[in-house]
Motif scaffolding. Structure first.
Motif, PDB file in Angstrom:
ATOM      1  N   GLU A 235       0.826  -1.218   0.000  1.00 50.14           N
ATOM      2  CA  GLU A 235       0.000   0.000   0.000  1.00 50.14           C
ATOM      3  C   GLU A 235       0.856   1.264   0.000  1.00 50.14           C
ATOM      4  OE1 GLU A 235      -3.309   0.624   0.071  1.00 50.14           O
ATOM      5  OE2 GLU A 235      -4.013  -1.458  -0.035  1.00 50.14           O
ATOM      6  N   SER A 236       2.059   1.171   0.580  1.00 47.44           N
ATOM      7  CA  SER A 236       2.923   2.354   0.628  1.00 47.44           C
ATOM      8  C   SER A 236       3.466   2.712  -0.757  1.00 47.44           C
ATOM      9  CB  SER A 236       4.085   2.129   1.602  1.00 47.44           C
ATOM     10  OG  SER A 236       4.968   1.122   1.118  1.00 47.44           O
ATOM     11  N   GLU A 237       3.346   1.791  -1.711  1.00 45.15           N
ATOM     12  CA  GLU A 237       3.830   2.044  -3.071  1.00 45.15           C
ATOM     13  C   GLU A 237       2.721   2.531  -3.997  1.00 45.15           C
ATOM     14  OE1 GLU A 237       7.472  -1.241  -3.144  1.00 45.15           O
ATOM     15  OE2 GLU A 237       5.565  -1.703  -4.131  1.00 45.15           O
ATOM     16  N   LEU A 238       1.584   2.878  -3.395  1.00 51.29           N
ATOM     17  CA  LEU A 238       0.446   3.332  -4.192  1.00 51.29           C
ATOM     18  C   LEU A 238       0.159   4.806  -3.940  1.00 51.29           C
ATOM     19  CD1 LEU A 238      -2.073   0.384  -3.642  1.00 51.29           C
ATOM     20  CD2 LEU A 238      -0.427   0.660  -5.516  1.00 51.29           C
ATOM     21  N   ARG A 239      -0.170   5.534  -4.992  1.00 45.28           N
ATOM     22  CA  ARG A 239      -0.735   6.867  -4.830  1.00 45.28           C
ATOM     23  C   ARG A 239      -2.189   6.795  -5.292  1.00 45.28           C
ATOM     24  NH1 ARG A 239       2.219  10.007  -8.117  1.00 45.28           N
ATOM     25  NH2 ARG A 239       0.660  10.209  -9.765  1.00 45.28           N
ATOM     26  N   ILE A 240      -3.092   7.150  -4.401  1.00 43.77           N
ATOM     27  CA  ILE A 240      -4.518   7.029  -4.694  1.00 43.77           C
ATOM     28  C   ILE A 240      -5.143   8.424  -4.749  1.00 43.77           C
ATOM     29  CG2 ILE A 240      -6.719   6.059  -3.931  1.00 43.77           C
ATOM     30  CD1 ILE A 240      -5.125   3.820  -2.567  1.00 43.77           C
ATOM     31  N   ASP A 241      -5.715   8.749  -5.894  1.00 42.20           N
ATOM     32  CA  ASP A 241      -6.380  10.034  -6.080  1.00 42.20           C
ATOM     33  C   ASP A 241      -7.862   9.801  -6.309  1.00 42.20           C
ATOM     34  OD1 ASP A 241      -3.891  11.591  -6.168  1.00 42.20           O
ATOM     35  OD2 ASP A 241      -3.558  10.578  -8.086  1.00 42.20           O
ATOM     36  N   VAL A 242      -8.674  10.680  -5.765  1.00 41.72           N
ATOM     37  CA  VAL A 242     -10.114  10.619  -6.005  1.00 41.72           C
ATOM     38  C   VAL A 242     -10.536  11.888  -6.735  1.00 41.72           C
ATOM     39  CG1 VAL A 242     -10.584   9.133  -4.035  1.00 41.72           C
ATOM     40  CG2 VAL A 242     -10.622  11.605  -3.733  1.00 41.72           C
ATOM     41  N   TYR A 243     -11.522  11.740  -7.605  1.00 41.15           N
ATOM     42  CA  TYR A 243     -11.983  12.886  -8.377  1.00 41.15           C
ATOM     43  C   TYR A 243     -13.431  12.647  -8.782  1.00 41.15           C
ATOM     44  CZ  TYR A 243     -10.848   9.691 -12.245  1.00 41.15           C
ATOM     45  OH  TYR A 243     -10.778   8.600 -13.072  1.00 41.15           O
ATOM     46  N   GLY A 249     -17.505  16.392 -22.606  1.00 38.74           N
ATOM     47  CA  GLY A 249     -17.790  17.800 -22.385  1.00 38.74           C
ATOM     48  C   GLY A 249     -17.803  18.199 -20.929  1.00 38.74           C
ATOM     49  N   GLY A 250     -17.376  17.277 -20.057  1.00 42.56           N
ATOM     50  CA  GLY A 250     -17.317  17.611 -18.641  1.00 42.56           C
ATOM     51  C   GLY A 250     -18.642  17.480 -17.920  1.00 42.56           C
ATOM     52  N   GLN A 251     -19.631  16.897 -18.582  1.00 50.34           N
ATOM     53  CA  GLN A 251     -20.938  16.746 -17.947  1.00 50.34           C
ATOM     54  C   GLN A 251     -20.832  15.845 -16.720  1.00 50.34           C
ATOM     55  OE1 GLN A 251     -23.861  15.095 -20.523  1.00 50.34           O
ATOM     56  NE2 GLN A 251     -25.455  14.979 -18.963  1.00 50.34           N
ATOM     57  N   GLY A 252     -21.369  16.273 -15.609  1.00 53.43           N
ATOM     58  CA  GLY A 252     -21.233  15.512 -14.379  1.00 53.43           C
ATOM     59  C   GLY A 252     -21.992  14.202 -14.418  1.00 53.43           C
ATOM     60  N   VAL A 253     -21.355  13.134 -14.016  1.00 59.11           N
ATOM     61  CA  VAL A 253     -22.005  11.850 -13.869  1.00 59.11           C
ATOM     62  C   VAL A 253     -22.359  11.644 -12.404  1.00 59.11           C
ATOM     63  CG1 VAL A 253     -21.724   9.363 -14.106  1.00 59.11           C
ATOM     64  CG2 VAL A 253     -20.834  10.890 -15.873  1.00 59.11           C
ATOM     65  N   ASN A 254     -21.480  12.107 -11.534  1.00 58.98           N
ATOM     66  CA  ASN A 254     -21.707  12.048 -10.098  1.00 58.98           C
ATOM     67  C   ASN A 254     -21.568  13.454  -9.518  1.00 58.98           C
ATOM     68  OD1 ASN A 254     -22.252   9.349  -9.625  1.00 58.98           O
ATOM     69  ND2 ASN A 254     -20.087   8.804  -9.563  1.00 58.98           N
ATOM     70  N   THR A 255     -22.121  13.647  -8.355  1.00 57.11           N
ATOM     71  CA  THR A 255     -21.965  14.933  -7.667  1.00 57.11           C
ATOM     72  C   THR A 255     -21.006  14.807  -6.497  1.00 57.11           C
ATOM     73  OG1 THR A 255     -23.909  14.420  -6.323  1.00 57.11           O
ATOM     74  CG2 THR A 255     -24.270  15.704  -8.337  1.00 57.11           C
ATOM     75  N   THR A 256     -20.357  13.643  -6.387  1.00 55.35           N
ATOM     76  CA  THR A 256     -19.365  13.446  -5.325  1.00 55.35           C
ATOM     77  C   THR A 256     -18.076  12.934  -5.953  1.00 55.35           C
ATOM     78  OG1 THR A 256     -20.123  11.175  -4.944  1.00 55.35           O
ATOM     79  CG2 THR A 256     -21.131  12.915  -3.607  1.00 55.35           C
ATOM     80  N   ASP A 257     -16.968  13.062  -5.206  1.00 55.10           N
ATOM     81  CA  ASP A 257     -15.672  12.602  -5.706  1.00 55.10           C
ATOM     82  C   ASP A 257     -15.573  11.091  -5.507  1.00 55.10           C
ATOM     83  OD1 ASP A 257     -15.021  15.179  -6.324  1.00 55.10           O
ATOM     84  OD2 ASP A 257     -13.971  15.566  -4.449  1.00 55.10           O
ATOM     85  N   SER A 258     -16.244  10.321  -6.389  1.00 49.29           N
ATOM     86  CA  SER A 258     -16.278   8.868  -6.220  1.00 49.29           C
ATOM     87  C   SER A 258     -15.312   8.139  -7.136  1.00 49.29           C
ATOM     88  CB  SER A 258     -17.697   8.341  -6.467  1.00 49.29           C
ATOM     89  OG  SER A 258     -18.094   8.628  -7.787  1.00 49.29           O
ATOM     90  N   ALA A 259     -14.854   8.782  -8.202  1.00 48.32           N
ATOM     91  CA  ALA A 259     -13.914   8.120  -9.115  1.00 48.32           C
ATOM     92  C   ALA A 259     -12.550   7.981  -8.442  1.00 48.32           C
ATOM     93  CB  ALA A 259     -13.795   8.912 -10.412  1.00 48.32           C
ATOM     94  N   VAL A 260     -11.862   6.879  -8.776  1.00 50.52           N
ATOM     95  CA  VAL A 260     -10.583   6.571  -8.126  1.00 50.52           C
ATOM     96  C   VAL A 260      -9.516   6.319  -9.181  1.00 50.52           C
ATOM     97  CG1 VAL A 260      -9.354   4.940  -6.647  1.00 50.52           C
ATOM     98  CG2 VAL A 260     -11.699   5.604  -6.086  1.00 50.52           C
ATOM     99  N   ARG A 261      -8.340   6.923  -8.968  1.00 55.70           N
ATOM    100  CA  ARG A 261      -7.177   6.672  -9.811  1.00 55.70           C
ATOM    101  C   ARG A 261      -6.052   6.160  -8.917  1.00 55.70           C
ATOM    102  NH1 ARG A 261      -6.373  11.424 -11.338  1.00 55.70           N
ATOM    103  NH2 ARG A 261      -7.564  11.361 -13.279  1.00 55.70           N
TER     104      ARG A 261
END
Length: 371
Positions: A235-243, A249-261
């Protein structure tokens, strides 16, 4: 073979089909079907949704495979009678029908024979397909999206379920990248030859001077991991970003930061998931994709070590493997197998089985040569 008597052609096809039936082991498949039917009838099965879906997908696949082979066997048995009827009545229409059926059966049995070549350690797995736009700017992004559609249409034609995990849309048109699963047994073994760089030549629809443009997209195919696979991820070798998930066109699918990279720092592998509502679900899916990519990386490293011990140069399929030319002429050609067609529209609409079958044969020959 065309100059042989129809009875002799039918005899040869029957011998080929017998060989295929033996390799596929239909009796074992019928036994497994009965076991899976018993499991699927148990109400308790659905307490574990993931396992239930795995059971039902496997059952559907096996039933389809057995039905397909049994159907071809019945057609082959009936074909001899059809030729006899045409000869007895001197009926040209019936003879034409019989000859057309003979041609169709030769192709269908050939397709089954290709399946018997899928004997690699992960060939039976479902597949994870990633597509990335490469050189070519906006045309490359558009090309990546065209490839995504091609593979999804191919899966749809075969009745294979698909699940899109992540799509990163480009600013002007097309996509930067996408990852999706093909949820069918042997999807990995079938599609792994598609791994590599796909090159498109066309008149750019984004160039106001209508100049010819060459663009590239990379396709990566890895097997879906299973519980028996063991890949240690620190886990220490992972960088986890949420967005926040978004569409074109940038249209929102969610209204919360649920996507994970998730970025695996030692290897630089980046995976994303945005198809679930829950951040927790997206993280779990992204981790499974990362495991699949690390498992494939480990497999390739092990094969490279074996090649080095043998004194052989490491062979890679991750190079330019197919050219799609839409201008100044229409042609799609595989640079390894030399299979080609001028029907580019059909190929881009998912009719790629001829290329895939040739790839499977080519890869098996490469593997035999290395053994």
């Amino acid at each position: 073979m065309a100059d042989l008597d129809p009875a002799d052609q039918i005899k040869e096809l029957s011998a080929t089909l017998e060989s295929v039936e033996s390799v596929l082991d239909l009796d074992a498949k019928r036994t497994e079907i009965e076991q899976l039917r018993e499991q699927s009838a148990d109400p308790e099965l659905w307490s574990d949704q993931d396992n239930a879906q795995k059971v039902t997908r496997r059952l559907s696949y096996l039933e389809s495979e057995v039905t397909k082979v049994e159907g071809i066997r019945r057609r082959l048995d009936d074909l001899g009678v059809l030729f006899e009827l045409a000869a007895a009545e001197d009926d040209a229409d019936t003879l034409t029908e019989a000859q057309d059926e003979l041609t169709a059966l030769r192709k269908d049995i050939g397709d089954l024979e290709v399946r018997t070549l899928l004997s690699g350690p992960y060939d039976e797995r479902e597949a994870l397909v990633s597509i990335n736009a490469q050189a070519g700017g906006v045309d490359a992004a558009d090309w990546a999206q065209m490839l995504q559609r091609m593979y999804l249409r191919w899966a749809e034609r075969h009745g294979y379920p698909t699940e899109i995990y992540e799509t990163s849309y480009a600013e002007e048109a097309g996509i930067k990248s996408t990852t999706f699963a093909v949820r069918a047994p042997f999807a990995y073994g079938t599609l792994r030859g598609e791994h590599g760089t796909h090159r498109l030549v066309r008149i750019s629809p984004f160039d106001n001077q209508s100049r010819r443009q060459t663009s590239f997209a990379g396709v990566d195919v890895v097997p879906v991991v299973e519980q028996s696979d063991h890949i240690d991820i620190d886990e220490s070798e992972l960088r986890i970003d949420v967005y926040r998930s978004s569409g074109p066109g940038g249209q929102g699918v969610n209204t919360t930061d649920s996507a994970v990279r998730i970025t695996h720092l030692p290897t630089g592998i980046v995976v994303s998931c945005q198809n679930e509502r829950s951040q927790l679900q997206n993280r779990a899916t992204a981790m499974s994709v990362l495991q699949a990519k690390l498992l494939e990386r480990k497999r390739q490293e092990e094969r490279a070590e074996i090649d080095e011990l043998r004194g052989e140069g490491a062979s890679s399929w991750g190079t330019q493997m197919r050219n799609y030319v839409l201008h100044p002429y229409q042609n799609v050609k595989d640079v390894r197998t030399n299979v080609e067609t001028g029907n580019t529209g059909a190929v881009l609409d998912g009719e790629i089985d001829e290329f895939i079958d040739a790839e499977i044969r080519w890869m098996r020959n490469q593997e035999r040569a290395a053994e």
